[in-house]
Design a protein around this motif. Structure first.
Motif, PDB file in Angstrom:
ATOM      1  N   SER A 236      54.883  23.512 -56.050  1.00 53.49           N
ATOM      2  CA  SER A 236      53.521  22.986 -56.194  1.00 53.49           C
ATOM      3  C   SER A 236      53.019  23.175 -57.622  1.00 53.49           C
ATOM      4  CB  SER A 236      52.567  23.684 -55.220  1.00 53.49           C
ATOM      5  OG  SER A 236      52.462  25.064 -55.517  1.00 53.49           O
ATOM      6  N   ILE A 237      52.114  22.305 -58.032  1.00 51.84           N
ATOM      7  CA  ILE A 237      51.461  22.444 -59.324  1.00 51.84           C
ATOM      8  C   ILE A 237      49.970  22.203 -59.167  1.00 51.84           C
ATOM      9  CG2 ILE A 237      53.479  21.849 -60.746  1.00 51.84           C
ATOM     10  CD1 ILE A 237      52.418  19.067 -61.036  1.00 51.84           C
ATOM     11  N   LYS A 238      49.193  22.948 -59.937  1.00 52.14           N
ATOM     12  CA  LYS A 238      47.750  22.776 -59.982  1.00 52.14           C
ATOM     13  C   LYS A 238      47.307  22.863 -61.424  1.00 52.14           C
ATOM     14  CE  LYS A 238      46.671  24.667 -55.395  1.00 52.14           C
ATOM     15  NZ  LYS A 238      45.917  25.713 -54.648  1.00 52.14           N
ATOM     16  N   GLY A 239      46.207  22.209 -61.727  1.00 53.90           N
ATOM     17  CA  GLY A 239      45.735  22.274 -63.101  1.00 53.90           C
ATOM     18  C   GLY A 239      44.483  21.459 -63.323  1.00 53.90           C
ATOM     19  N   LYS A 240      44.205  21.215 -64.592  1.00 52.29           N
ATOM     20  CA  LYS A 240      43.005  20.448 -64.944  1.00 52.29           C
ATOM     21  C   LYS A 240      43.201  19.776 -66.289  1.00 52.29           C
ATOM     22  CE  LYS A 240      40.758  24.459 -67.104  1.00 52.29           C
ATOM     23  NZ  LYS A 240      39.545  25.306 -67.147  1.00 52.29           N
ATOM     24  N   ILE A 241      42.438  18.692 -66.484  1.00 52.71           N
ATOM     25  CA  ILE A 241      42.334  18.011 -67.776  1.00 52.71           C
ATOM     26  C   ILE A 241      40.922  18.253 -68.275  1.00 52.71           C
ATOM     27  CG2 ILE A 241      42.464  15.801 -68.993  1.00 52.71           C
ATOM     28  CD1 ILE A 241      44.220  14.780 -66.672  1.00 52.71           C
ATOM     29  N   PHE A 242      40.798  18.684 -69.528  1.00 50.78           N
ATOM     30  CA  PHE A 242      39.465  19.023 -70.038  1.00 50.78           C
ATOM     31  C   PHE A 242      39.343  18.699 -71.517  1.00 50.78           C
ATOM     32  CE2 PHE A 242      42.224  22.664 -70.381  1.00 50.78           C
ATOM     33  CZ  PHE A 242      41.919  23.256 -71.600  1.00 50.78           C
ATOM     34  N   LEU A 243      38.121  18.738 -72.012  1.00 57.12           N
ATOM     35  CA  LEU A 243      37.854  18.536 -73.429  1.00 57.12           C
ATOM     36  C   LEU A 243      38.027  19.862 -74.161  1.00 57.12           C
ATOM     37  CD1 LEU A 243      34.643  16.312 -73.189  1.00 57.12           C
ATOM     38  CD2 LEU A 243      36.970  15.552 -73.698  1.00 57.12           C
ATOM     39  N   SER A 245      36.927  20.797 -77.013  1.00 56.36           N
ATOM     40  CA  SER A 245      35.725  21.234 -77.726  1.00 56.36           C
ATOM     41  C   SER A 245      34.730  21.961 -76.836  1.00 56.36           C
ATOM     42  CB  SER A 245      35.043  20.033 -78.381  1.00 56.36           C
ATOM     43  OG  SER A 245      34.714  19.056 -77.395  1.00 56.36           O
ATOM     44  N   SER A 246      34.554  21.473 -75.603  1.00 56.89           N
ATOM     45  CA  SER A 246      33.519  22.033 -74.724  1.00 56.89           C
ATOM     46  C   SER A 246      34.074  22.685 -73.465  1.00 56.89           C
ATOM     47  CB  SER A 246      32.553  20.921 -74.304  1.00 56.89           C
ATOM     48  OG  SER A 246      33.237  19.928 -73.547  1.00 56.89           O
ATOM     49  N   SER A 247      35.385  22.552 -73.226  1.00 57.61           N
ATOM     50  CA  SER A 247      36.030  23.039 -72.000  1.00 57.61           C
ATOM     51  C   SER A 247      35.521  22.324 -70.750  1.00 57.61           C
ATOM     52  CB  SER A 247      35.839  24.561 -71.845  1.00 57.61           C
ATOM     53  OG  SER A 247      36.471  25.249 -72.899  1.00 57.61           O
ATOM     54  N   GLN A 248      34.887  21.176 -70.936  1.00 53.64           N
ATOM     55  CA  GLN A 248      34.396  20.402 -69.791  1.00 53.64           C
ATOM     56  C   GLN A 248      35.569  19.797 -69.031  1.00 53.64           C
ATOM     57  OE1 GLN A 248      31.975  17.011 -70.816  1.00 53.64           O
ATOM     58  NE2 GLN A 248      31.969  16.210 -68.725  1.00 53.64           N
ATOM     59  N   THR A 249      35.649  20.110 -67.735  1.00 56.09           N
ATOM     60  CA  THR A 249      36.736  19.589 -66.899  1.00 56.09           C
ATOM     61  C   THR A 249      36.470  18.138 -66.522  1.00 56.09           C
ATOM     62  OG1 THR A 249      37.210  21.782 -65.990  1.00 56.09           O
ATOM     63  CG2 THR A 249      38.016  19.880 -64.745  1.00 56.09           C
ATOM     64  N   LEU A 250      37.458  17.282 -66.771  1.00 61.92           N
ATOM     65  CA  LEU A 250      37.358  15.858 -66.433  1.00 61.92           C
ATOM     66  C   LEU A 250      38.084  15.541 -65.132  1.00 61.92           C
ATOM     67  CD1 LEU A 250      38.071  14.365 -69.983  1.00 61.92           C
ATOM     68  CD2 LEU A 250      35.848  14.909 -68.958  1.00 61.92           C
ATOM     69  N   TYR A 251      39.262  16.118 -64.960  1.00 61.73           N
ATOM     70  CA  TYR A 251      40.065  15.867 -63.768  1.00 61.73           C
ATOM     71  C   TYR A 251      40.704  17.174 -63.294  1.00 61.73           C
ATOM     72  CZ  TYR A 251      39.991  10.829 -64.824  1.00 61.73           C
ATOM     73  OH  TYR A 251      39.611   9.536 -65.064  1.00 61.73           O
ATOM     74  N   LYS A 252      40.946  17.264 -61.995  1.00 57.65           N
ATOM     75  CA  LYS A 252      41.734  18.342 -61.422  1.00 57.65           C
ATOM     76  C   LYS A 252      43.083  17.781 -60.997  1.00 57.65           C
ATOM     77  CE  LYS A 252      37.933  21.306 -59.932  1.00 57.65           C
ATOM     78  NZ  LYS A 252      37.280  22.018 -58.790  1.00 57.65           N
ATOM     79  N   ILE A 253      44.133  18.547 -61.245  1.00 54.36           N
ATOM     80  CA  ILE A 253      45.511  18.134 -60.969  1.00 54.36           C
ATOM     81  C   ILE A 253      46.025  18.908 -59.764  1.00 54.36           C
ATOM     82  CG2 ILE A 253      47.847  17.956 -61.915  1.00 54.36           C
ATOM     83  CD1 ILE A 253      46.523  18.125 -64.727  1.00 54.36           C
ATOM     84  N   ASN A 254      46.697  18.208 -58.851  1.00 54.36           N
ATOM     85  CA  ASN A 254      47.194  18.874 -57.649  1.00 54.36           C
ATOM     86  C   ASN A 254      48.412  18.127 -57.113  1.00 54.36           C
ATOM     87  OD1 ASN A 254      47.299  20.746 -55.629  1.00 54.36           O
ATOM     88  ND2 ASN A 254      45.633  19.878 -54.407  1.00 54.36           N
ATOM     89  N   GLY A 255      49.330  18.857 -56.488  1.00 50.41           N
ATOM     90  CA  GLY A 255      50.479  18.204 -55.862  1.00 50.41           C
ATOM     91  C   GLY A 255      51.738  19.024 -55.940  1.00 50.41           C
ATOM     92  N   HIS A 256      52.862  18.355 -55.797  1.00 49.14           N
ATOM     93  CA  HIS A 256      54.184  18.970 -55.852  1.00 49.14           C
ATOM     94  C   HIS A 256      55.058  18.131 -56.782  1.00 49.14           C
ATOM     95  CE1 HIS A 256      52.467  20.470 -52.098  1.00 49.14           C
ATOM     96  NE2 HIS A 256      53.273  21.510 -52.221  1.00 49.14           N
ATOM     97  N   TRP A 257      55.722  18.794 -57.729  1.00 48.67           N
ATOM     98  CA  TRP A 257      56.457  18.042 -58.741  1.00 48.67           C
ATOM     99  C   TRP A 257      57.695  17.343 -58.185  1.00 48.67           C
ATOM    100  CZ3 TRP A 257      61.431  19.534 -59.411  1.00 48.67           C
ATOM    101  CH2 TRP A 257      61.772  20.882 -59.188  1.00 48.67           C
ATOM    102  N   ASP A 258      58.112  17.697 -56.964  1.00 50.59           N
ATOM    103  CA  ASP A 258      59.253  17.012 -56.366  1.00 50.59           C
ATOM    104  C   ASP A 258      58.821  15.939 -55.366  1.00 50.59           C
ATOM    105  OD1 ASP A 258      58.326  18.767 -54.450  1.00 50.59           O
ATOM    106  OD2 ASP A 258      60.322  19.228 -53.658  1.00 50.59           O
ATOM    107  N   SER A 259      57.512  15.663 -55.272  1.00 51.61           N
ATOM    108  CA  SER A 259      57.041  14.583 -54.398  1.00 51.61           C
ATOM    109  C   SER A 259      55.963  13.780 -55.122  1.00 51.61           C
ATOM    110  CB  SER A 259      56.546  15.127 -53.057  1.00 51.61           C
ATOM    111  OG  SER A 259      55.543  16.110 -53.246  1.00 51.61           O
ATOM    112  N   THR A 260      54.685  14.096 -54.925  1.00 50.35           N
ATOM    113  CA  THR A 260      53.627  13.361 -55.625  1.00 50.35           C
ATOM    114  C   THR A 260      52.624  14.325 -56.255  1.00 50.35           C
ATOM    115  OG1 THR A 260      52.310  13.172 -53.605  1.00 50.35           O
ATOM    116  CG2 THR A 260      53.777  11.328 -54.138  1.00 50.35           C
TER     117      THR A 260
END
Length: 377
Positions: A236-243, A245-260
């Motif tokens: 499984s993988i989890k994470g986030k995409i953010f700016l 400069s401000s650490s503002q989170t734009l997207y959250k990442i979730n899933g399994h790298w061997d599926s979706t």
């Protein structure tokens, strides 16, 4: 072995190639092999018998993660309309370089100066082993048509901890979208091989992807089973995409790298699939040789050809003898350099090292040329 020797190429690691259980007695053989190794010991100089080897070099494994994909994910990175589109595509491509490994076997440790050179369409990929102790591998890939360049520098450091082996991959990966003037810098997860309580191989740890030009950044955590297996945690993988400069989170990442893998827009709650492993890394094709005479004598698939052929035929004594010939030749060359007080110099990269920045591997040429070893569509 000369350039006219036949190269031996084997199927790339893909979803179908995973066999984490291994042979029934593999675990027992591994414990015998490691019985003299102390916990916390550095395993860089450990020489595996061919029984524990995949019929390919570590250079090939690194290279396959770049040139072996069912879909052209690299072009998508460069063709995104907005910086955010391109950044999300880079994340998906980075995840695609994570491949299932087989418990109980490992690729050959590359010899000094060994190269691996493969083309897929207009993408040309070249790797060179630029250091042996410690092991350091450099990669340069260019696609002149798509204006893409890739520069990697990998130095894996494995250590034994009694119930598992943990390999930290030092160095960085750099993806350049040349016509966009965007550079994406990222690291690699660490590789953990567990013996107890359940044998298996996992990619674990944190990966950071950063583009200073656009101010976008991602943090991705590769998770796994800490002790007892749980399906929800496996790969499984989890994470986030953010700016940045401000650490503002734009997207959250979730899933399994061997599926979706999905991203969720934090403002709209919209969920989008950005990566499908079955579409990207299943049913991968083995590269083929179009011109045997054009292959470099330093090519991985030539240097290890006799060893690989013997492993494929399960002729273990023959494989052991062939592997000893390769390794003994390297020891002799090292002795000759020492007697002459000569330092070995990489052919394709300029290499530097410091405590502050680690290993740096810069390509000596702007473009990687095409090669007789190709991956066909």
């Amino acid at each position: 072995m000369n350039a006219n020797s036949n190269a031996v190429l084997t199927a790339p690691l893909s979803l179908e190639g995973d066999n984490s259980d291994g042979p029934p007695n593999m675990l027992q053989r591994i414990f015998r092999l490691l019985s003299s190794v102390h916990s916390g010991s550095d395993l860089i100089r450990l020489q595996l018998p061919p029984l524990f080897n995949l019929p390919k070099s570590q250079l090939q494994c690194y290279g396959e993660s770049v040139y072996c994909t069912k879909t052209d994910m690299l072009s998508k990175c460069n063709n995104g309309e907005t910086p955010l589109d391109r950044f999300i595509s880079v994340i998906a491509w980075s995840i695609s370089t994570t491949r299932p490994l087989i418990f109980g076997v490992a690729p050959y440790n590359p010899i000094l100066g060994e190269t691996h050179h493969v083309s897929r369409g207009t993408l040309n990929v070249l790797l060179e082993q630029v250091s042996h102790h410690p092991p350091v591998t450099a990669l340069h890939a260019t696609d002149e048509k798509e204006n893409i360049e890739m520069i990697w520098c990998h130095s894996p450091i494995p250590k034994f901890y009694g119930t598992h082996i943990e390999t930290e991959v030092h160095g960085k990966r750099q993806l350049n979208l040349l016509d966009k003037n965007e550079t994406y810098v990222m690291n690699s997860p660490k590789l953990v091989i567990r013996f107890l309580p359940v044998p298996g191989v996992e990619w674990l740890g944190n990966v950071t992807i950063q583009c200073k030009e656009t101010g976008l950044e991602a943090e991705i955590c590769y998770e796994g089973n800490s002790f007892f297996p749980r399906r929800s945690m496996h790969r499984s993988i989890k994470g986030k995409i953010f700016l940045s400069s401000s650490s503002q989170t734009l997207y959250k990442i979730n899933g399994h790298w061997d599926s979706t893998v999905t991203i969720k827009d934090v403002s709209s709650e919209r969920v989008t699939i950005i990566y499908n492993a079955k579409e990207a890394i299943s049913g991968l094709k083995t590269p083929i040789v179009k011109d045997q005479k054009g292959i470099l004598p330093s090519e991985s698939t030539v240097i290890w050809a006799e060893v690989s052929q013997a492993i494929l035929q399960k002729c273990w004594e023959k494989a052991k003898e062939a592997k000893s010939v390769v390794e003994e030749k390297q020891r002799e060359l090292a002795k000759e350099r020492k007697l002459k007080d000569e330092n070995w110099v990489p052919k394709h990269f300029t290499v530097s090292h410091s405590k502050e920045s680690g290993w740096e591997c810069l390509p000596n040429h702007k473009l990687v040329p095409p090669t007789p070893i190709v991956v066909t569509p």
